[in-house]
Design a protein around this motif. Structure first.
Motif, PDB file in Angstrom:
ATOM      1  N   LEU A   7       0.587  -1.181   0.154  1.00  0.00           N
ATOM      2  CA  LEU A   7      -0.601  -0.062   0.244  1.00  0.00           C
ATOM      3  C   LEU A   7       0.685   1.404   0.419  1.00  0.00           C
ATOM      4  O   LEU A   7       0.915   2.378  -0.508  1.00  0.00           O
ATOM      5  CB  LEU A   7      -1.199   0.146   1.199  1.00  0.00           C
ATOM      6  CG  LEU A   7      -2.206   1.079   1.079  1.00  0.00           C
ATOM      7  CD1 LEU A   7      -3.208   0.760   0.366  1.00  0.00           C
ATOM      8  CD2 LEU A   7      -2.768   0.373   2.501  1.00  0.00           C
ATOM      9  N   ALA A  11       0.898   4.012  -2.866  1.00  0.00           N
ATOM     10  CA  ALA A  11       0.853   5.064  -2.839  1.00  0.00           C
ATOM     11  C   ALA A  11       1.721   6.020  -2.893  1.00  0.00           C
ATOM     12  O   ALA A  11       1.612   7.143  -3.355  1.00  0.00           O
ATOM     13  CB  ALA A  11       0.316   5.621  -0.672  1.00  0.00           C
ATOM     14  N   LEU A  14       1.042   7.090  -6.330  1.00  0.00           N
ATOM     15  CA  LEU A  14      -0.003   7.876  -6.826  1.00  0.00           C
ATOM     16  C   LEU A  14       0.900   9.549  -5.999  1.00  0.00           C
ATOM     17  O   LEU A  14       0.577  10.495  -6.922  1.00  0.00           O
ATOM     18  CB  LEU A  14      -1.386   7.898  -5.859  1.00  0.00           C
ATOM     19  CG  LEU A  14      -1.356   6.727  -6.560  1.00  0.00           C
ATOM     20  CD1 LEU A  14      -3.032   6.166  -5.480  1.00  0.00           C
ATOM     21  CD2 LEU A  14      -2.520   6.638  -7.788  1.00  0.00           C
ATOM     22  N   ALA A  35      -4.779  -2.374  -8.820  1.00  0.00           N
ATOM     23  CA  ALA A  35      -3.825  -2.300  -7.341  1.00  0.00           C
ATOM     24  C   ALA A  35      -4.563  -0.458  -7.115  1.00  0.00           C
ATOM     25  O   ALA A  35      -4.972   0.532  -6.395  1.00  0.00           O
ATOM     26  CB  ALA A  35      -3.980  -3.449  -6.436  1.00  0.00           C
ATOM     27  N   VAL A  37      -5.527   1.795  -9.785  1.00  0.00           N
ATOM     28  CA  VAL A  37      -6.626   2.303 -10.030  1.00  0.00           C
ATOM     29  C   VAL A  37      -7.136   2.141  -8.782  1.00  0.00           C
ATOM     30  O   VAL A  37      -8.292   3.467  -8.459  1.00  0.00           O
ATOM     31  CB  VAL A  37      -7.262   1.791 -11.016  1.00  0.00           C
ATOM     32  CG1 VAL A  37      -8.435   2.400 -11.240  1.00  0.00           C
ATOM     33  CG2 VAL A  37      -6.329   1.173 -12.187  1.00  0.00           C
ATOM     34  N   ASP A  38      -7.703   1.408  -8.055  1.00  0.00           N
ATOM     35  CA  ASP A  38      -7.893   1.205  -7.021  1.00  0.00           C
ATOM     36  C   ASP A  38      -8.555   2.394  -6.114  1.00  0.00           C
ATOM     37  O   ASP A  38      -8.917   2.485  -5.806  1.00  0.00           O
ATOM     38  CB  ASP A  38      -8.802  -0.477  -6.392  1.00  0.00           C
ATOM     39  CG  ASP A  38      -9.502  -0.090  -5.809  1.00  0.00           C
ATOM     40  OD1 ASP A  38     -10.865   0.352  -5.136  1.00  0.00           O
ATOM     41  OD2 ASP A  38      -9.560  -1.326  -4.649  1.00  0.00           O
ATOM     42  N   LEU A  39      -7.111   2.516  -5.611  1.00  0.00           N
ATOM     43  CA  LEU A  39      -6.408   3.176  -4.129  1.00  0.00           C
ATOM     44  C   LEU A  39      -6.528   4.811  -5.031  1.00  0.00           C
ATOM     45  O   LEU A  39      -7.073   5.472  -4.281  1.00  0.00           O
ATOM     46  CB  LEU A  39      -5.296   2.889  -5.087  1.00  0.00           C
ATOM     47  CG  LEU A  39      -4.501   4.233  -3.413  1.00  0.00           C
ATOM     48  CD1 LEU A  39      -4.608   4.083  -1.865  1.00  0.00           C
ATOM     49  CD2 LEU A  39      -2.942   3.684  -2.721  1.00  0.00           C
ATOM     50  N   ASP A  41      -8.774   6.205  -6.476  1.00  0.00           N
ATOM     51  CA  ASP A  41     -10.147   6.118  -6.527  1.00  0.00           C
ATOM     52  C   ASP A  41     -10.814   6.042  -5.348  1.00  0.00           C
ATOM     53  O   ASP A  41     -11.873   7.037  -4.265  1.00  0.00           O
ATOM     54  CB  ASP A  41     -11.723   5.168  -7.074  1.00  0.00           C
ATOM     55  CG  ASP A  41     -11.315   5.082  -8.425  1.00  0.00           C
ATOM     56  OD1 ASP A  41     -11.049   6.537  -9.548  1.00  0.00           O
ATOM     57  OD2 ASP A  41     -11.622   4.346  -9.738  1.00  0.00           O
ATOM     58  N   ALA A  42     -10.128   4.872  -4.225  1.00  0.00           N
ATOM     59  CA  ALA A  42     -10.403   5.605  -2.731  1.00  0.00           C
ATOM     60  C   ALA A  42     -10.196   6.478  -2.127  1.00  0.00           C
ATOM     61  O   ALA A  42     -10.323   7.559  -1.424  1.00  0.00           O
ATOM     62  CB  ALA A  42      -9.994   4.526  -2.034  1.00  0.00           C
ATOM     63  N   GLN A  43      -9.238   7.045  -2.296  1.00  0.00           N
ATOM     64  CA  GLN A  43      -8.322   8.458  -2.036  1.00  0.00           C
ATOM     65  C   GLN A  43      -9.263   9.510  -2.052  1.00  0.00           C
ATOM     66  O   GLN A  43      -8.904  10.818  -1.349  1.00  0.00           O
ATOM     67  CB  GLN A  43      -6.791   8.531  -2.934  1.00  0.00           C
ATOM     68  CG  GLN A  43      -5.854   7.726  -2.549  1.00  0.00           C
ATOM     69  CD  GLN A  43      -4.237   8.140  -2.474  1.00  0.00           C
ATOM     70  OE1 GLN A  43      -4.085   9.023  -2.342  1.00  0.00           O
ATOM     71  NE2 GLN A  43      -3.547   7.239  -1.396  1.00  0.00           N
ATOM     72  N   GLN A  45     -12.913   9.361  -2.599  1.00  0.00           N
ATOM     73  CA  GLN A  45     -13.223   9.474  -1.469  1.00  0.00           C
ATOM     74  C   GLN A  45     -12.937  10.068  -0.110  1.00  0.00           C
ATOM     75  O   GLN A  45     -12.978  10.792   0.769  1.00  0.00           O
ATOM     76  CB  GLN A  45     -13.949   8.124  -1.709  1.00  0.00           C
ATOM     77  CG  GLN A  45     -14.543   7.405  -2.727  1.00  0.00           C
ATOM     78  CD  GLN A  45     -15.127   6.244  -2.716  1.00  0.00           C
ATOM     79  OE1 GLN A  45     -15.796   5.532  -1.363  1.00  0.00           O
ATOM     80  NE2 GLN A  45     -14.504   5.112  -3.585  1.00  0.00           N
ATOM     81  N   VAL A  46     -11.944   9.930   0.363  1.00  0.00           N
ATOM     82  CA  VAL A  46     -11.266   9.991   1.213  1.00  0.00           C
ATOM     83  C   VAL A  46     -10.517  12.194   1.201  1.00  0.00           C
ATOM     84  O   VAL A  46     -10.972  11.872   2.426  1.00  0.00           O
ATOM     85  CB  VAL A  46      -9.650   9.364   1.799  1.00  0.00           C
ATOM     86  CG1 VAL A  46      -9.582   9.689   2.877  1.00  0.00           C
ATOM     87  CG2 VAL A  46     -10.028   8.060   2.191  1.00  0.00           C
ATOM     88  N   ARG A  47     -10.875  12.491   0.349  1.00  0.00           N
ATOM     89  CA  ARG A  47      -9.971  13.778   0.426  1.00  0.00           C
ATOM     90  C   ARG A  47     -11.500  14.417   0.605  1.00  0.00           C
ATOM     91  O   ARG A  47     -11.654  15.344   1.359  1.00  0.00           O
ATOM     92  CB  ARG A  47      -9.787  13.972  -0.773  1.00  0.00           C
ATOM     93  CG  ARG A  47      -8.039  13.753  -1.038  1.00  0.00           C
ATOM     94  CD  ARG A  47      -8.157  14.635  -2.258  1.00  0.00           C
ATOM     95  NE  ARG A  47      -6.842  15.711  -2.445  1.00  0.00           N
ATOM     96  CZ  ARG A  47      -5.602  16.211  -2.369  1.00  0.00           C
ATOM     97  NH1 ARG A  47      -5.326  15.322  -3.707  1.00  0.00           N
ATOM     98  NH2 ARG A  47      -5.452  17.019  -2.672  1.00  0.00           N
ATOM     99  N   ALA A  49     -14.097  13.329   1.636  1.00  0.00           N
ATOM    100  CA  ALA A  49     -14.336  13.242   3.623  1.00  0.00           C
ATOM    101  C   ALA A  49     -13.275  13.498   4.497  1.00  0.00           C
ATOM    102  O   ALA A  49     -14.545  14.320   5.539  1.00  0.00           O
ATOM    103  CB  ALA A  49     -14.316  11.565   4.077  1.00  0.00           C
ATOM    104  N   LEU A  50     -12.362  13.899   4.162  1.00  0.00           N
ATOM    105  CA  LEU A  50     -11.666  14.755   5.427  1.00  0.00           C
ATOM    106  C   LEU A  50     -12.129  16.100   5.133  1.00  0.00           C
ATOM    107  O   LEU A  50     -12.334  17.080   6.133  1.00  0.00           O
ATOM    108  CB  LEU A  50     -10.367  14.717   5.059  1.00  0.00           C
ATOM    109  CG  LEU A  50      -9.564  13.159   4.769  1.00  0.00           C
ATOM    110  CD1 LEU A  50      -8.405  13.617   4.616  1.00  0.00           C
ATOM    111  CD2 LEU A  50      -9.105  12.937   6.698  1.00  0.00           C
TER     112      LEU A  50
END
Lengths: 310, 209
Positions: A7, A11, A14, A35, A37-39, A41-43, A45-47, A49-50
């Motif tokens: 991970l 990261a 990216l 993985a 691409v998946d990460l 996209d997930a990042q 969403q995290v941004r 949320a933060l």
């Protein structure tokens, strides 16, 4: 890079901080590229949320505490101290003040100003004398020193009722420790030490001299001679009068109450005095760590915090 | 921003010149944001208050040493963040805990949003300290990476790496990854970085310390 990327590696890629081998691996590895691409996209969403987290604002009590701390850090207002007749002014005291004369064209003041003193209120000098008297009484009745402290002001007559009041109101016995420990951990260390500090033995008075060597023939007090630089930076604060001056400087700030305990200790590698004071709430205490330079009018605060009373 | 910084510089200069009220005015302008950074970095209301107080007292006394090569707000943030990092490292034996819900400001949707905020805040609090500090500045407070690097005193590449690694951990913790398999090699949550070794992998050598 033959093994799959973890991970942190992904990261870093990216973030544009991956190395060439990792870039080549991802280009050739289906699993890692998926993985990545998946990460990504997930990042996103995290941004989101933060950034959606509500921003906390300073609660009113903390704002007041901060204002009080900054107010306490101000140099004392220049004042024209009353002087005993016949005692010459210290060199330079009559010159123009260094502080308080400079005024920039700044905005409205957010910090509380000390309100003007009315004629019915005691003077700051009197309050300081009374605070010093209370501390000295708490130290165990060094009466000679109390008299000397009160006598150092031209208000010595007027100081008597205040001193009597301080005596009858029963200042708490000051607990004195000399642990020498370094409270560099700050609040947790202070909190852990509180029970011991508050249960330490009460201060024993320094041996009171039979005759006050600083008193002049007419009973008034002369300026103290210059002290030699002590080897222990806290040595000066072992003197009850000096300690009283330091504690009175602290007691004058904000909502702090009477001093309960002191510890001759250290903070962040520097000699420091830890002072525990009553807080407005009975289940709390204020703990202030001051440097060796603490004296009347200059508290030299290094750290202050409010803790649950054990 | 430029106008704000000119105002801040004028206030700081007035303070250094002896204006007794200028620093209080400066603090009033930045207090909320500085406190928010401290609270989100330390996840403890009292610790955050102490850190901000200590930092601002230090800044008050050290203002004459401000060299003017960064914005005043950046300088203030740096002092506060350093105070937070020092405190977090000193309390190494205590793991960071999430902010209690009462320390989170109310939102428009008291149920859903507040619950989500508590969850995100808990995941943030579980991050290694350095990653959390970088994310608080960049993602929560919108500082540009360049300015965050100045605040944290590290190269920009290090800030980018810390933020990205922190987001990756949060993605796992919040369930945003469709296939979290690559995360298996990375310990998640756990104690604060201050309580043990720093990130599972060393940061990029080229990205600085």
């Amino acid at each position: 890079v033959s093994a799959h990327l973890d991970l942190d590696d992904l990261a870093d890629l990216l973030a544009g901080e991956g190395d060439d081998a990792q870039v080549e691996h991802v280009a050739a590895c289906t699993r890692c590229s998926a993985a990545l691409v998946d990460l990504e996209d997930a990042q996103q969403q995290v941004r989101a949320a933060l950034s959606a987290l509500p921003a906390p604002q300073v609660p009113a009590d903390l704002a007041a505490r901060l204002d009080a701390a900054l107010l306490a850090a101000r140099p004392p207002e220049p004042a024209a101290p009353r002087r005993l007749r016949g005692v010459p002014a210290p060199l330079g005291e009559d010159g123009p003040g260094q502080d308080g004369d400079v005024r920039g064209g700044t905005a409205a003041l957010p910090l509380p100003r000390p309100r003007p003193r009315t004629s019915r209120e005691p003077s700051p000098w009197l309050l300081r004398g009374a605070a010093a008297a209370a501390v000295l009484l708490a130290l165990g009745g060094a009466v000679t020193l109390v008299v000397r402290q009160a006598g150092s002001s031209a208000d010595s007559t007027a100081a008597s009722p205040a001193m009597a009041s301080a005596a009858t109101s029963g200042p708490p016995a000051l607990k004195v420790s000399r642990t020498g420990r370094d409270y560099r951990a700050g609040r947790p260390a202070l909190r852990a030490a509180l029970p011991a500090l508050l249960s330490a033995p009460a201060a024993r008075p320094e041996a009171a001299p039979d005759a006050d060597p600083l008193a002049s023939a007419d009973g008034q007090t002369l300026p103290a001679p210059a002290m030699q630089a002590p080897a222990d930076p806290l040595e000066r604060l072992h003197d009850p009068g000096e300690l009283a001056g330091c504690l009175s400087a602290l007691a004058e700030r904000g909502t702090r109450g009477a001093p309960l305990a002191v510890d001759y200790a250290a903070y962040d590698g520097r000699p420091a005095l830890v002072v525990v004071l009553r807080a407005p709430a009975a289940d709390r205490v204020d703990v202030v760590v001051v440097g060796a330079g603490c004296r009347a009018g200059a508290d030299a605060t290094l750290l202050s915090t409010r803790l649950p009373r054990p | 921003v430029v106008v704000d910084d000119e105002r801040d510089r004028a206030l700081l200069a007035a303070h250094v010149a002896g204006d007794r009220d200028a620093f209080g005015t400066l603090v009033a302008l930045h207090r909320d944001r500085l406190y928010a950074v401290a609270l989100q970095t330390l996840s403890d209301r009292e610790e955050a208050a102490d850190a901000v107080q200590d930092a601002l007292l230090s800044a008050y006394r050290a203002a004459a040493g401000y060299r003017g090569d960064a914005r005043v707000s950046t300088w203030l943030h740096r002092v506060v963040v350093n105070a937070c990092l020092d405190r977090a490292r000193r309390r190494a034996v205590r793991p960071t805990v999430a902010l209690p819900p009462e320390d989170l400001p109310a939102t428009g949707d008291p149920l859903g949003e507040r619950e989500t905020a508590v969850t995100v805040q808990a995941a943030l609090a579980a991050l290694p300290l350095e990653q959390r500090a970088a994310l608080v500045l960049v993602d929560l407070h919108g500082l540009p990476v360049e300015e965050a690097a100045r605040v944290l005193g590290v190269p920009e590449g290090t800030v980018k790496s810390r933020c990205s690694r922190g987001r990756a951990r949060l993605a796992v913790a919040l369930g945003h990854l469709r296939n979290p398999a690559p995360a298996a090699s990375v310990p998640l949550g756990g104690p604060d970085a201050s309580a043990g070794p720093l990130p599972a992998q060393p940061e990029r050598p080229g990205a600085g310390p």
